[in-house]
Design an enzyme around this catalytic site. Structure first.
Site, short mmCIF file in Angstrom:
data_model
loop_
_atom_site.label_atom_id
_atom_site.label_comp_id
_atom_site.label_asym_id
_atom_site.label_seq_id
_atom_site.Cartn_x
_atom_site.Cartn_y
_atom_site.Cartn_z
N ARG A 8 9.50 34.46 3.54
CA ARG A 8 9.33 35.03 4.88
C ARG A 8 10.47 34.67 5.82
NH1 ARG A 8 3.40 33.63 6.87
NH2 ARG A 8 3.53 31.95 5.33
N ASP A 99 8.41 21.67 5.04
CA ASP A 99 8.60 22.61 6.14
C ASP A 99 7.72 22.26 7.35
OD1 ASP A 99 6.13 23.26 5.14
OD2 ASP A 99 6.50 25.41 4.96
N ASN A 166 -7.42 22.90 6.89
CA ASN A 166 -6.63 21.96 6.10
C ASN A 166 -5.16 22.07 6.49
OD1 ASN A 166 -5.50 20.41 4.01
ND2 ASN A 166 -5.47 22.17 2.62
N TYR A 364 49.29 19.88 21.84
CA TYR A 364 48.60 19.46 20.62
C TYR A 364 49.02 18.06 20.27
CZ TYR A 364 47.34 18.82 15.76
OH TYR A 364 46.83 18.30 14.60
N TYR A 385 52.48 17.70 10.22
CA TYR A 385 52.28 18.18 8.85
C TYR A 385 53.58 18.73 8.29
CZ TYR A 385 50.04 20.72 4.97
OH TYR A 385 49.65 21.19 3.73
#
Length: 447
Positions: A8, A99, A166, A364, A385
């Site tokens: 569902r 759940d 329940n 940066y 880098y």
């Protein structure tokens, strides 16, 4: 029990992996169980077993063990999957659904307490609903004792008037549970083995079955659809915000338009503007101001911190009296020491800005350590880098980095030095030096 897909939900992900309050549903249930200090937490897995296991281990690595329900043939079959682990145990077995994320440890303790006090072999947690349609009814005898559970489709008109249902949460004596499970038959159209049958079988054997009637229906409600998931998300959010306002002295300009994790901590006299998101285990100190559009995730903010509009702070730390934004991005353990400032369109990644340092515009800073009272000019980039590896940039105290400076790591800029606008720094800069050019060279000693 966490083996089902949850059709569902209309999803390719197992239901228990859908997130509520920033954590998978299964994590909430494991957390509640873990607080009981059990000998072990057995998770019945099936659909996407590896992903479910990872989510459970992340929450309680030392306690979790897993059993596979290869075919999903009902709740009884799910519990049957753990027979080899539990059948010969003298343990008390608490059965939870993956759940049902709102279940509280305190409620589980009360369930166990009633189970023990009643000398029961089985105890069922029940609630009363105004509209119990679709749920299994708890049928009691003339002495108000448990008689059986009747599913809605099998109930008579009289039984359907019963409002006690329940919840699907149980306490069992392990040996009694598995003795009764052998007698469960798939007497239904789906050919499934229902755990609800076990209670009646145990009662027929002469053992005691107890019912613990709980007063909070929301707490034991399962999530079956995305609509229900959204309702619970809203419930958690509103509860967290209300607590922060009433108990902790936090101001929300518009509480209905803020998302705050239930795990977040926010200090007194902090002001939260509309459309702010605070996620995970974020800690925000006292007297802070968080402006609209900001997102703060798993981070720590000291006192009197200002996070301006549309800034993102993830896995980072800001000490007291810092300012960030607007449109700033701090990530991967960015660290701002006291009175450091990061301005608009500045990104700080895995870097430390020491006390009083400023980077105000279009910059940066990645893999960098920047000393005290240093000023980073607009358009500065730490070129960290080289195509294969990341390298560190170190800028010492009282440095002035000119606009559009490129700092090609690994590189160090000495204390009290300056770079001219547009410089490309490829070599270490001595202290008290002015460098300029492409590549940058020492032009002047500033001492």
């Amino acid at each position: 029990m966490a083996a089902g897909l949850g059709t569902r939900m209309k999803s390719n992900r197992a239901k228990v992996l859908h997130e509520l309050g920033g954590s998978p549903l299964i994590a909430h249930v494991v957390r509640a169980a873990q607080a009981l200090e059990p000998q072990a937490i057995l998770v019945v897995v099936g659909h996407q077993a590896e992903e479910v296991e990872r989510a459970a281990v992340k929450e309680a690595a030392d306690l979790t063990r897993f059993v596979l329900q290869a075919q999903q043939r009902g709740t009884g079959d799910a519990v049957e999957s753990a027979r080899s682990e539990l059948e010969n145990s003298d343990s008390l077995v608490l059965i939870l659904s993956g759940d049902v994320p709102m279940i509280k440890t305190e409620t589980l303790r009360k369930l166990i307490e009633q189970h023990n006090n009643a000398g029961a072999a089985c105890t069922i947690l029940s609630v009363r609903l105004e509209n119990p349609t679709g749920y299994g009814r708890i049928i009691r005898d003339q002495n108000d004792s448990f008689q059986k559970i009747v599913e809605h489709r099998d109930a008579t008109e009289e039984q359907r008037q019963v409002r006690e249902i329940n919840s699907g949460i149980y306490c069992f004596d392990a040996k009694e549970l598995y003795r009764a499970l052998r007698k469960v038959e798939p007497a239904n159209d789906q050919g499934e083995y229902y755990l609800t049958d076990v209670a009646e079988i145990i009662l027929a054997s002469g053992a005691t079955v107890s019912v613990y009637l709980h007063g909070d229906t929301r707490e034991v409600s399962g999530i079956n659809t995305r609509a229900e998931l959204a309702e619970f998300e809203n419930l958690i959010r509103r509860s967290a915000i209300r607590k922060l306002m009433i108990e902790d002295g936090v101001t929300f300009i518009d509480p209905s338009h803020a998302y705050i994790s239930a795990e977040a901590q926010i200090g007194r006299d902090t002001v939260i503007y509309p459309n702010v998101t605070v996620e995970g285990k974020t800690v925000i100190g006292e007297g802070c101001v968080i402006f609209s559009g900001a997102r703060i995730t798993n981070s720590r903010l000291g006192n009197n911190v200002v996070v301006k509009d549309h800034s993102i702070v993830v896995d980072s730390q800001l000490e007291s009296n810092c300012a960030v934004g607007p449109f700033a991005h701090l990530r991967m353990n960015a660290f701002l020491e006291e009175k450091a400032t990061v301005g608009n369109f500045v990104e700080v990644k895995k870097s430390r800005l020491k006390r009083g340092t400023k980077a105000m515009h279009l910059t940066y800073l990645g893999d960098a350590t920047i000393g005290e009272r240093t000023n980073i000019g607009a358009g500065t980039v730490t070129c960290n880098y080289d195509g294969k590896n990341k390298h560190e940039t170190i800028i010492e105290d009282d440095v002035k980095i000119g606009s559009d400076t490129m700092l090609v790591a690994p590189v160090r800029v000495g204390a009290r030095s300056m770079t001219a606008a547009g410089s490309v720094v490829t070599e270490d800069v001595p202290p008290d030096s002015l460098v300029a050019g492409v590549p940058a060279k020492v032009k002047k000693n500033l001492k």
